[in-house]
Write a protein that holds these residues in place. Sequence first.
Motif, PDB file in Angstrom:
ATOM      1  N   UNK A 202       0.840  -1.198   0.000  1.00  0.00           N
ATOM      2  CA  UNK A 202       0.000   0.000   0.000  1.00  0.00           C
ATOM      3  C   UNK A 202       0.874   1.246   0.000  1.00  0.00           C
ATOM      4  N   UNK A 203       1.933   1.226   0.798  1.00  0.00           N
ATOM      5  CA  UNK A 203       2.835   2.385   0.853  1.00  0.00           C
ATOM      6  C   UNK A 203       3.472   2.636  -0.510  1.00  0.00           C
ATOM      7  N   UNK A 208       3.496   5.998  -5.692  1.00  0.00           N
ATOM      8  CA  UNK A 208       3.448   6.087  -7.149  1.00  0.00           C
ATOM      9  C   UNK A 208       2.235   6.861  -7.677  1.00  0.00           C
ATOM     10  N   UNK A 209       1.090   6.769  -6.966  1.00  0.00           N
ATOM     11  CA  UNK A 209      -0.127   7.369  -7.517  1.00  0.00           C
ATOM     12  C   UNK A 209      -0.576   8.630  -6.792  1.00  0.00           C
ATOM     13  N   UNK A 210      -0.098   8.845  -5.586  1.00  0.00           N
ATOM     14  CA  UNK A 210      -0.551   9.985  -4.802  1.00  0.00           C
ATOM     15  C   UNK A 210       0.386  11.172  -4.959  1.00  0.00           C
ATOM     16  N   UNK A 214       1.400  11.130   2.178  1.00  0.00           N
ATOM     17  CA  UNK A 214       1.017  11.293   3.593  1.00  0.00           C
ATOM     18  C   UNK A 214      -0.429  11.761   3.729  1.00  0.00           C
ATOM     19  N   UNK A 215      -0.958  12.361   2.663  1.00  0.00           N
ATOM     20  CA  UNK A 215      -2.356  12.783   2.644  1.00  0.00           C
ATOM     21  C   UNK A 215      -3.002  12.215   1.386  1.00  0.00           C
ATOM     22  N   UNK A 216      -3.226  10.906   1.370  1.00  0.00           N
ATOM     23  CA  UNK A 216      -3.674  10.237   0.135  1.00  0.00           C
ATOM     24  C   UNK A 216      -5.057  10.681  -0.329  1.00  0.00           C
ATOM     25  N   UNK A 221      -6.949   5.256   4.497  1.00  0.00           N
ATOM     26  CA  UNK A 221      -6.840   4.347   5.634  1.00  0.00           C
ATOM     27  C   UNK A 221      -8.033   4.547   6.556  1.00  0.00           C
ATOM     28  N   UNK A 222      -8.697   3.466   6.898  1.00  0.00           N
ATOM     29  CA  UNK A 222      -9.756   3.492   7.899  1.00  0.00           C
ATOM     30  C   UNK A 222      -9.157   2.866   9.145  1.00  0.00           C
TER      31      UNK A 222
END
Length: 230
Positions: A202-203, A208-210, A214-216, A221-222
């Motif tokens: 996930x990290x 790569x996409x965000x 740190x603020x996706x 994340x839930x």
Amino acid sequence: MAQPTILLVDDEKEIIDLLEIYLKNEGYRLLRAGNGLEALGVLQKEEVDLIILDIMMPHMDGIQACMKIREQKNMPIIMLSAKSQDMDKILGLSSGADDYVTKPFNPLELVARIKSQLRRYTRLNVPHVSKAHEIEVDDLIINTATHEVKVDGCEVKLTPREFAILELLARHRGMVWSIEKIYETVWGETFFEADNTVMVHIRKIREKIEENPRKPKYIKTVWGVGYKVD
């Protein structure tokens, strides 16, 4: 249909010889390299469908080689290592590997893992393209037929495992998936509580996409539950 080509990268001739026996029995076409530098040279000349990559090698180790390969290639990479500590596994997966096998290993288990990776890679690289194969999440476009991911029109290179996780979350937009469910769905194996594999992937996907991992914007994340794509 031509059998897949597998590149075996290890400086231990005995291991390469052993793997060749099992993989040739499966009908695979095999290529050899003794270190990371040789592997990069082979990839410039040959089309390869999967790489078995040892970590501890002279000249260029498997971690360095994996990162170099991932700059241009997205075929499955299975790492081999005599180290079985969690941090070693996390390091290998963080460098772009799709799977990690510790030495000594059961050749039949490795063959099963190879088949699993190739099935997934083949399924995600179907040549036919249409809008029906696209999942759109704002400026994120996932093409499940061509295994392409674009953010704001720019292509992002994901490993087959990273792609499978992103596709799973995006296809079930708004649904929260626990780490255990993600692992068992994507890897097809029983989840172990201490396994950090999903979090590492996930990290890497977020990096790569965000725009700001740190603020996706896409993978949220839930806390205490899991992850979702809004």
